[in-house]
Design an enzyme around this catalytic site. Structure first.
Site, mmCIF file in Angstrom:
data_model
loop_
_atom_site.group_PDB
_atom_site.id
_atom_site.type_symbol
_atom_site.label_atom_id
_atom_site.label_comp_id
_atom_site.label_asym_id
_atom_site.label_seq_id
_atom_site.Cartn_x
_atom_site.Cartn_y
_atom_site.Cartn_z
ATOM 1 N N ASP A 59 9.438 2.561 1.553
ATOM 2 C CA ASP A 59 8.305 3.315 2.099
ATOM 3 C C ASP A 59 8.209 3.033 3.597
ATOM 4 O OD1 ASP A 59 5.846 4.262 2.908
ATOM 5 O OD2 ASP A 59 4.718 3.441 1.213
ATOM 6 N N PHE B 31 0.852 -1.194 0.000
ATOM 7 C CA PHE B 31 0.000 0.000 0.000
ATOM 8 C C PHE B 31 0.880 1.235 0.000
ATOM 9 C CE2 PHE B 31 -2.303 3.548 1.828
ATOM 10 C CZ PHE B 31 -3.462 3.530 1.077
ATOM 11 N N LYS C 21 3.182 9.639 8.333
ATOM 12 C CA LYS C 21 2.377 9.355 9.533
ATOM 13 C C LYS C 21 2.946 9.851 10.871
ATOM 14 C CE LYS C 21 -0.665 5.828 7.767
ATOM 15 N NZ LYS C 21 -0.347 5.210 6.474
HETATM 16 C C1 LIG Z 1 -0.706 5.398 5.079
HETATM 17 C C2 LIG Z 1 0.323 4.991 4.119
HETATM 18 C C3 LIG Z 1 0.537 5.688 2.922
HETATM 19 C C4 LIG Z 1 -0.348 6.836 2.507
HETATM 20 O O1 LIG Z 1 -0.279 7.908 3.386
HETATM 21 P P1 LIG Z 1 -1.392 9.065 3.316
HETATM 22 O O2 LIG Z 1 -0.877 10.085 4.265
HETATM 23 O O3 LIG Z 1 -2.683 8.444 3.741
HETATM 24 O O4 LIG Z 1 -1.430 9.538 1.921
HETATM 25 C C5 LIG Z 1 1.572 5.299 2.116
HETATM 26 N N1 LIG Z 1 2.361 4.265 2.436
HETATM 27 C C6 LIG Z 1 2.184 3.566 3.565
HETATM 28 C C7 LIG Z 1 3.116 2.451 3.889
HETATM 29 C C8 LIG Z 1 1.145 3.886 4.434
HETATM 30 O O5 LIG Z 1 0.958 3.168 5.546
#
Ligand SMILES: *Cc1c(COP(=O)(O)O)cnc(C)c1O
Length: 396
Positions: free
Chosen positions: A220, A133, A249
Site C-alpha cells: 500500500d 491503515f 493520495k
Molecule cells: C489515506 C490512506 C488510505 C485511504 O485512502 P482514502 O482515499 O482516504 O480512502 C489507505 N491507505 C493508506 C496507506 C493511506 O494513507
C-alpha cells in the site's frame, strides 16, 4: 468571520479546526479571513505540486473544456497513457483505476482473494500488520490495525492474519503450514500509524518469502508513494518490486484518483465483470495524473523531496532530537514524523494558530507531509514555527 467548530448539515465525522481555507499558492494557504499558513500537510500527502501550480491549472482548465467524464463503456486515452507511465515507473505491467485509497486497497484485496480462488483456495487469508491503515470500507477497516477505526463496525471481514512490523520470524510463525495464505499486505512506511517504516532488509526477506510460497506481495503506497520519499515508490529504496501496489493520495495532486498497479502475477486475475467503478479512470482524473507525473519529472521533484526532506529532518533532529520529551525524529524524504513521549493532538491547532499546517497522528506523532515543491527556505520556516511550539508544549 468566525468559523463554527461543527457544521449543522454535514455529518459529524471529523474533528475539524475552526478554519476555512479559501485559496492556496505554492506551499502557502490563505483562509477566508486572509490569514496565511505554510502548508506542511498538503491535504494529507495529496497536493504533490502544492496549490495553484500554473502548469497544472492550465492543463486542468484545458481538460474541463474538453471532457470531464465519459464512463468505462468506452476507452479513455489518458487511462492508457497514465497506466503506461505508472507501470514503467514501477517495473510492473497493468493498472486498474479507481477514485480513492480505500478503493485501490479494496481492489487489491479482491485480487488477492481471486488469486486464491483461481488456485483452488476457498478460504483465502491475507497477512496484515499491526498499526496499519488501509481505509474505512468494511474490508479495508478490517485490514487496518487500529481498534478505533474498527470499533462499532463489526462483524469485521474475516480472512486476515495480523503480524508485527519488521519481524520475519513472527511472519513465518504466523503462516507456518497455512495453505490458505494468498498475500502479504502492508504500507512501506505506515502513515496514519505514526510514520513507521518497514526496514529494507525486512522488505527483501518478505519479497523472497512471497515468491517462494507463491503469495502476492501487496504494498500500500497510497501515502508514502508518488515521490514523497524521494523515489517514485518507497519500497524502491529496498530494490524490490511488489506484485500489487495501491496508489492514491499524491497521484492526482488534489484531484481524486486511485490506482492499483499489478505485476505479471496479478495482472490478469480480474476478467470482464469481476470489478469496476463508474467514476474510476475518468478523463479529468487521468489528465490530473498524467500532468502530475509530467510536472514532477520536469521540475525534479523526487530529487527535491529527497534533498529538502533530508534538510528538514536534519534540522528537526538538531532542534528537537535530544530533548527528553522527544522519542524520535524519523521518516524519509518529505514524510517525517516527530514522536513525543506524550499525546500531542493539541499541537495541530497551535501550529495552525501560528500559521503552519501539520497533523498529529497515532496521538503522539507530529506528521509532516508538505508538498513536494517545498523549498529549503520553507523547510527552515517549518522548523522555526514548529520547534518553539513543541518545546513550550514539552515544558507544560
Ligand atoms: C489515506 C490512506 C488510505 C485511504 O485512502 P482514502 O482515499 O482516504 O480512502 C489507505 N491507505 C493508506 C496507506 C493511506 O494513507
Amino acid at each position: 468571520m468566525a468559523i463554527e467548530a461543527a457544521s449543522p448539515h454535514t455529518m459529524n465525522t471529523y474533528g475539524r479546526l475552526p478554519i476555512a481555507l479559501e485559496r492556496g499558492d505554492g506551499a502557502y494557504l490563505w483562509d477566508v479571513n486572509g490569514k496565511r499558513y505554510l502548508d506542511a500537510l498538503a491535504g494529507i500527502a495529496v497536493n504533490t505540486l502544492g496549490h495553484n501550480h500554473p502548469k497544472f491549472v492550465a492543463a486542468l482548465q484545458d481538460q474541463v473544456t474538453k471532457i470531464i467524464h465519459s464512463s468505462n463503456y468506452y476507452h479513455v486515452p489518458n487511462q492508457e497513457k497514465l497506466a503506461e507511465k505508472l507501470v514503467g515507473l514501477a517495473g510492473m505491467t497493468n493498472v486498474f483505476f479507481g477514485n480513492t485509497g480505500l478503493e485501490a486497497n479494496e481492489a487489491a484485496l479482491k485480487l488477492a482473494r481471486k488469486f486464491g480462488h483461481d488456485k483452488g483456495i476457498e478460504r483465502p487469508e491475507i497477512v496484515v500488520y499491526e498499526k496499519a491503515f488501509h481505509g474505512r470500507s468494511i474490508a479495508t477497516l478490517s485490514a487496518t490495525g487500529n481498534e478505533k477505526v474498527q470499533k462499532g463496525f463489526g462483524p469485521l471481514v474475516e480472512g486476515f492474519i495480523r503480524v508485527p512490523l519488521n519481524d520475519i520470524a513472527a511472519l513465518k510463525a504466523a503462516t507456518e503450514g497455512n495453505k490458505n495464505v494468498v498475500a502479504v499486505f502492508f504500507e512501506t512506511i505506515q502513515g496514519e500509524g505514526g510514520i513507521n517504516a518497514m526496514r529494507a532488509e525486512y522488505l527483501r526477506e518478505v519479497r523472497e518469502l512471497c515468491t517462494a510460497n507463491d503469495w502476492l506481495l501487496m504494498i500500500d503506497e497510497v501515502q508514502c508513494g508518488m515521490g514523497r520519499t524521494g523515489k517514485w515508490f518507497a519500497h524502491q529504496w529496498a530494490g524490490i518490486v511488489p506484485d500489487v501496489m495501491p496508489l492514491a493520495k499524491g497521484l492526482g495532486s488534489g484531484v481524486p484518483i486511485g490506482a492499483v498497479v499489478a505485476g505479471p502475477k496479478a495482472a490478469n486475475i480480474f476478467q470482464p465483470g469481476n470489478h469496476g467503478t463508474t467514476f474510476g479512470g475518468n478523463p479529468l482524473a487521468m489528465r490530473a495524473g498524467v500532468e502530475t507525473i509530467r510536472i514532477m519529472e520536469e521540475e525534479g521533484l523526487l530529487e527535491n523531496a529527497a534533498k529538502v526532506g533530508a534538510h528538514l529532518k536534519g534540522a528537526l533532529q538538531n532542534e528537537l532530537g535530544k530533548l527528553a520529551g522527544v522519542t524520535e525524529v524519523r521518516g524519509q524524504g518529505l514524510m517525517i514524523g516527530v514522536e513525543l513521549a506524550k499525546p500531542c493532538n493539541v499541537l495541530s491547532a497551535r501550529a495552525a494558530e501560528a500559521g503552519l499546517m501539520i497533523s498529529v497522528t497515532a496521538d503522539s506523532v507530529i506528521r509532516l507531509l508538505p508538498p513536494l515543491i517545498l523549498t529549503q527556505a520553507q523547510a527552515d520556516e517549518i522548523v522555526s514555527i514548529l520547534c518553539p511550539l513543541v518545546k513550550a508544549f514539552l515544558d507544560e
